[in-house]
Design a protein around this motif. Structure first.
Motif, PDB file in Angstrom:
ATOM      1  N   MET A 152      -8.473  -1.968  -1.237  1.00  0.00           N
ATOM      2  CA  MET A 152      -7.069  -1.781  -0.877  1.00  0.00           C
ATOM      3  C   MET A 152      -6.887  -1.944   0.624  1.00  0.00           C
ATOM      4  SD  MET A 152      -6.112   1.507  -3.288  1.00  0.00           S
ATOM      5  CE  MET A 152      -6.464   1.480  -5.048  1.00  0.00           C
ATOM      6  N   LYS A 153      -5.852  -2.670   1.012  1.00  0.00           N
ATOM      7  CA  LYS A 153      -5.581  -2.903   2.429  1.00  0.00           C
ATOM      8  C   LYS A 153      -4.664  -1.845   3.030  1.00  0.00           C
ATOM      9  CE  LYS A 153      -6.083  -7.904   1.804  1.00  0.00           C
ATOM     10  NZ  LYS A 153      -5.414  -9.243   1.914  1.00  0.00           N
ATOM     11  N   ASN A 154      -3.782  -1.272   2.193  1.00  0.00           N
ATOM     12  CA  ASN A 154      -2.847  -0.262   2.678  1.00  0.00           C
ATOM     13  C   ASN A 154      -3.149   1.078   2.030  1.00  0.00           C
ATOM     14  OD1 ASN A 154      -0.471   0.891   3.904  1.00  0.00           O
ATOM     15  ND2 ASN A 154       0.469   0.813   1.884  1.00  0.00           N
ATOM     16  N   SER A 155      -3.180   2.126   2.823  1.00  0.00           N
ATOM     17  CA  SER A 155      -3.495   3.453   2.293  1.00  0.00           C
ATOM     18  C   SER A 155      -2.421   4.478   2.630  1.00  0.00           C
ATOM     19  CB  SER A 155      -4.841   3.930   2.858  1.00  0.00           C
ATOM     20  OG  SER A 155      -4.778   4.023   4.288  1.00  0.00           O
ATOM     21  N   ILE A 156      -1.339   4.063   3.277  1.00  0.00           N
ATOM     22  CA  ILE A 156      -0.320   4.996   3.749  1.00  0.00           C
ATOM     23  C   ILE A 156       0.880   4.981   2.804  1.00  0.00           C
ATOM     24  CG2 ILE A 156       1.231   5.576   5.672  1.00  0.00           C
ATOM     25  CD1 ILE A 156      -0.812   4.057   7.457  1.00  0.00           C
ATOM     26  N   GLY A 157       1.297   6.170   2.365  1.00  0.00           N
ATOM     27  CA  GLY A 157       2.468   6.291   1.501  1.00  0.00           C
ATOM     28  C   GLY A 157       2.190   5.992   0.043  1.00  0.00           C
ATOM     29  N   VAL A 158       0.928   5.960  -0.364  1.00  0.00           N
ATOM     30  CA  VAL A 158       0.607   5.590  -1.743  1.00  0.00           C
ATOM     31  C   VAL A 158      -0.300   6.644  -2.381  1.00  0.00           C
ATOM     32  CG1 VAL A 158       0.820   3.138  -1.234  1.00  0.00           C
ATOM     33  CG2 VAL A 158      -1.436   4.231  -1.115  1.00  0.00           C
ATOM     34  N   VAL A 159      -0.272   6.662  -3.707  1.00  0.00           N
ATOM     35  CA  VAL A 159      -1.222   7.444  -4.502  1.00  0.00           C
ATOM     36  C   VAL A 159      -2.071   6.448  -5.266  1.00  0.00           C
ATOM     37  CG1 VAL A 159      -1.504   9.138  -6.338  1.00  0.00           C
ATOM     38  CG2 VAL A 159       0.410   9.354  -4.740  1.00  0.00           C
ATOM     39  N   SER A 160      -3.362   6.444  -5.035  1.00  0.00           N
ATOM     40  CA  SER A 160      -4.227   5.512  -5.766  1.00  0.00           C
ATOM     41  C   SER A 160      -4.510   6.074  -7.160  1.00  0.00           C
ATOM     42  CB  SER A 160      -5.541   5.289  -5.019  1.00  0.00           C
ATOM     43  OG  SER A 160      -6.342   6.459  -5.060  1.00  0.00           O
ATOM     44  N   ARG A 161      -4.868   5.194  -8.060  1.00  0.00           N
ATOM     45  CA  ARG A 161      -5.129   5.605  -9.442  1.00  0.00           C
ATOM     46  C   ARG A 161      -6.210   6.675  -9.502  1.00  0.00           C
ATOM     47  NH1 ARG A 161      -3.721   3.035 -14.194  1.00  0.00           N
ATOM     48  NH2 ARG A 161      -3.122   1.152 -13.047  1.00  0.00           N
ATOM     49  N   ASP A 162      -7.154   6.636  -8.590  1.00  0.00           N
ATOM     50  CA  ASP A 162      -8.231   7.629  -8.588  1.00  0.00           C
ATOM     51  C   ASP A 162      -7.699   9.051  -8.405  1.00  0.00           C
ATOM     52  OD1 ASP A 162     -10.716   5.847  -8.515  1.00  0.00           O
ATOM     53  OD2 ASP A 162      -9.555   5.070  -6.841  1.00  0.00           O
ATOM     54  N   LEU A 163      -6.533   9.197  -7.784  1.00  0.00           N
ATOM     55  CA  LEU A 163      -6.002  10.526  -7.485  1.00  0.00           C
ATOM     56  C   LEU A 163      -5.066  11.052  -8.566  1.00  0.00           C
ATOM     57  CD1 LEU A 163      -5.157  10.084  -3.684  1.00  0.00           C
ATOM     58  CD2 LEU A 163      -7.246  10.977  -4.720  1.00  0.00           C
ATOM     59  N   MET A 164      -4.702  10.206  -9.526  1.00  0.00           N
ATOM     60  CA  MET A 164      -3.768  10.611 -10.571  1.00  0.00           C
ATOM     61  C   MET A 164      -4.456  11.540 -11.577  1.00  0.00           C
ATOM     62  SD  MET A 164      -0.712   9.114 -10.140  1.00  0.00           S
ATOM     63  CE  MET A 164       0.024   8.778 -11.729  1.00  0.00           C
ATOM     64  N   LEU A 165      -3.833  12.698 -11.834  1.00  0.00           N
ATOM     65  CA  LEU A 165      -4.398  13.652 -12.778  1.00  0.00           C
ATOM     66  C   LEU A 165      -3.732  13.583 -14.145  1.00  0.00           C
ATOM     67  CD1 LEU A 165      -4.800  16.801 -10.489  1.00  0.00           C
ATOM     68  CD2 LEU A 165      -6.524  15.098 -11.118  1.00  0.00           C
ATOM     69  N   GLY A 166      -2.431  13.288 -14.199  1.00  0.00           N
ATOM     70  CA  GLY A 166      -1.769  13.202 -15.496  1.00  0.00           C
ATOM     71  C   GLY A 166      -0.275  13.408 -15.391  1.00  0.00           C
ATOM     72  N   ARG A 167       0.358  13.474 -16.547  1.00  0.00           N
ATOM     73  CA  ARG A 167       1.811  13.628 -16.628  1.00  0.00           C
ATOM     74  C   ARG A 167       2.166  15.055 -17.020  1.00  0.00           C
ATOM     75  NH1 ARG A 167       6.076  13.292 -20.489  1.00  0.00           N
ATOM     76  NH2 ARG A 167       4.563  13.170 -22.193  1.00  0.00           N
ATOM     77  N   ALA A 168       3.061  15.677 -16.235  1.00  0.00           N
ATOM     78  CA  ALA A 168       3.559  17.007 -16.586  1.00  0.00           C
ATOM     79  C   ALA A 168       4.519  16.880 -17.763  1.00  0.00           C
ATOM     80  CB  ALA A 168       4.267  17.630 -15.385  1.00  0.00           C
TER      81      ALA A 168
END
Length: 564
Positions: free
Chosen positions: A522-538
């Motif tokens: 990934m070239k940009n890391s600011i203002g984003v949530v990467s898939r690795d950080l996603m835990l699930g849907r409330a």
């Protein structure tokens, strides 16, 4: 005669080893379930309020029946955690969100945040959907869990324009040079929330059923009904004070054309005594939840008007007229037909563009529920709980800015070069909406007249002193900060936009997270949530905020609900 003997068979005793194995298996299953299926979380802050509540105060007003939540005011000076009892040294002063009446309370108990269930396995079998409420690891501090609404998906550009979400796919070669105005490139389209999500995010502005009990008693109440009637017939409009008719019932006594207009300029309440500001009835993104920490307030044009309509005679024409973004948007029921249409304001006698039609009637002597929705560049009419007409209009970000402000995007961005901050983050730039209801053909009564508004994703500016981005336009809220999401990247915002630290205003992530993103290409890391950080849907509030008092605190079970 012989007697048969009966041998009693006893189950073998469990050994300590077998018991320990059973306990171990139970723990393993519970761990697997928690790690991969469903996990419980508690909401820490008010960034998703009032959809989901962090620690908060709750207020009620017996005069109106209003019951609402407000974020913490008093904090510990060292830890900056909210105090468990608010207003100890001086009372907390808030205002009824319907009447504007000042409410002063001392020693207000702080309630805990909602407890929610999160589906962790879901994103293993389907892709995250726009407008899901998601839980993820905070990119700036991966030890914290955050909850926001998902508004940007992988491989698309995101623009937040006049409170709405616009997207543009970037999986094809980009035809525009890198220094071009990103909002003027082709391919942009608005992201529309479906009716399921909309029903959960409408924010109450006014409810006639909550008219104060003292209404109609001038010596006892300063409340003025915010809908103002106009007609050629004197005293054609009246509003019930709740003595002989339902409270807040609006009555039109003439069959001539008569209008009921929302009074934008009516004084609402003043908080100058608390060093803040005065408010009128302009339809805006004011949150009662944010009263003790209110920030910028922006006009909102995405609204819902609902009422029970009871004609005295057949032949009533019922019309809702919204003036917004340089256009008239009309929802009409007349002659057995429902019609949705629009036209530019300057074409005073010009033709309307019909967006949709359907069949609908308003029977005499019967109350029929009617709802008019305008949101995300779409219109809907619901009659008797059934959608009878739905239409859309398609503007790109450039057009939306021009219609919302009366100024061209080119002109605004030329001015941006000469000022600091975000030129689009000025609330006075946007034209407030005006709203009226028109009746003709029969006297009629309106029951439970309500006005709600949509979520509004505010443009913003990075605070000065907040790091390398201080003073710059917030991400996705200005053409210069349009974000391009890469594969496996998401963009999130809080429902409580004025008080949400989200993708718009994040700085660089934690070094470990940034390295992880770089390792993923990934070239940009600011203002984003990467898939690795996603835990699930409330998906469910299983243990709402605690009610205080009694022998022990108990959950507010009336607010258990599924999350949309």
């Amino acid at each position: 005669m012989s007697t048969a003997s009966i041998e009693l068979v006893h189950p073998p005793k469990e050994s300590v080893k077998e018991t320990l194995i059973s306990i171990l298996i139970a723990f393993v299953l519970a761990f697997v379930f928690r790690s991969f299926v469903v996990e419980a979380f508690i909401i820490p802050t008010g960034s998703m309020a009032p959809t989901l509540l962090g620690e908060h105060m709750r207020f009620a007003n017996g005069e109106t029946g209003a019951n609402w939540t407000v974020g913490p005011r008093d904090y510990d000076g060292r830890s900056r955690t909210p105090l468990s009892i608010q207003g100890v040294n001086d009372p907390v002063v808030v205002h009824d969100p319907i009447s504007g009446e000042a409410i002063s309370r001392a020693a207000v108990p702080l309630r805990s945040g909602d407890r929610i269930l999160v589906e962790k396995f879901l994103y293993g079998v389907r892709e995250p959907q726009r407008f899901d409420v998601v839980v993820f690891k905070n990119p700036s501090d991966p030890t914290q869990n955050y909850i926001k609404r998902l508004i940007g998906l992988p491989s698309e550009e995101i623009a937040l324009v006049d409170g709405d979400v616009f997207t543009r796919k970037v999986d094809k070669p980009d035809p525009a040079p890198s220094d071009a105005n990103r909002w003027m490139t082709p391919g942009w389209q608005i992201a529309r929330k479906d009716s399921r999500v909309m029903k959960s995010v409408w924010q109450e502005v006014f409810d006639a059923a909550k008219t104060p009990l003292t209404f109609g008693q001038p010596a006892a109440s300063s409340f003025k009904f915010p809908w103002v009637g106009a007609s050629e017939i004197p005293d054609a409009w009246t509003v019930s004070d709740g003595v002989s008719l339902p409270r807040g019932q609006v009555i039109c006594k003439t069959d001539k054309r008569a209008a009921l207009s929302w009074n934008n300029k009516q004084a609402f309440f003043s908080s100058l005594a608390q060093g803040r500001r005065e408010f009128d009835r302009t339809i805006c993104d004011r949150y009662a939840y944010n009263e003790v920490a209110q920030t910028n307030i922006f006009p909102v044009s995405d609204v819902r008007v609902s009422a029970g309509v009871k004609p005295e005679q057949a032949g009533l024409a019922y019309r809702i007229v919204l003036q917004a973004r340089g256009h008239l948007f009309v929802g009409e029921i007349a002659g057995g037909k429902a019609t949705l249409k629009m036209r530019p304001i300057e074409l005073v006698d010009g033709p309307f563009t019909t967006l949709a039609t359907g069949d609908a009637t308003l029977p005499a002597g019967r109350v029929t529920a009617v709802e008019f929705w305008h949101h995300d560049q779409s219109l809907r009419l619901l009659v008797g709980g059934r959608e009878v007409a739905a239409g859309t209009y398609d503007w790109n970000p450039e057009q939306r800015i021009a219609f919302s402000t009366g100024r061209t995007l080119t002109e605004l961005m030329d001015n941006q070069k000469t000022v600091s901050g975000n030129i689009l983050a000025d609330p006075t730039l946007y034209r407030p909406a005006q709203l009226r209801i028109e009746l003709e053909g029969s006297p009629a009564s309106l029951f439970g007249l309500k006005l709600d508004r949509d979520l509004h994703y505010q443009p913003a500016t990075y605070p000065m002193g907040s790091g390398e981005f201080g003073g710059q336009p917030a991400i996705a809220t200005n053409p210069d900060t349009t974000i391009r999401l890469e594969p496996d990247q998401f963009f999130v915002c809080g429902d409580n936009s004025p008080q949400s630290m989200d993708s718009r205003l994040w700085n660089r992530p934690d070094p470990w997270i940034e390295d992880l993103m770089l390792s993923r290409g990934m070239k940009n890391s600011i203002g984003v949530v990467s898939r690795d950080l996603m835990l699930g849907r409330a998906f469910h509030v299983y243990f709402p905020s605690m009610l205080q008092g009694g022998i022990a605190p108990i959950p507010d079970v009336g607010r258990m609900r599924f999350i949309q």
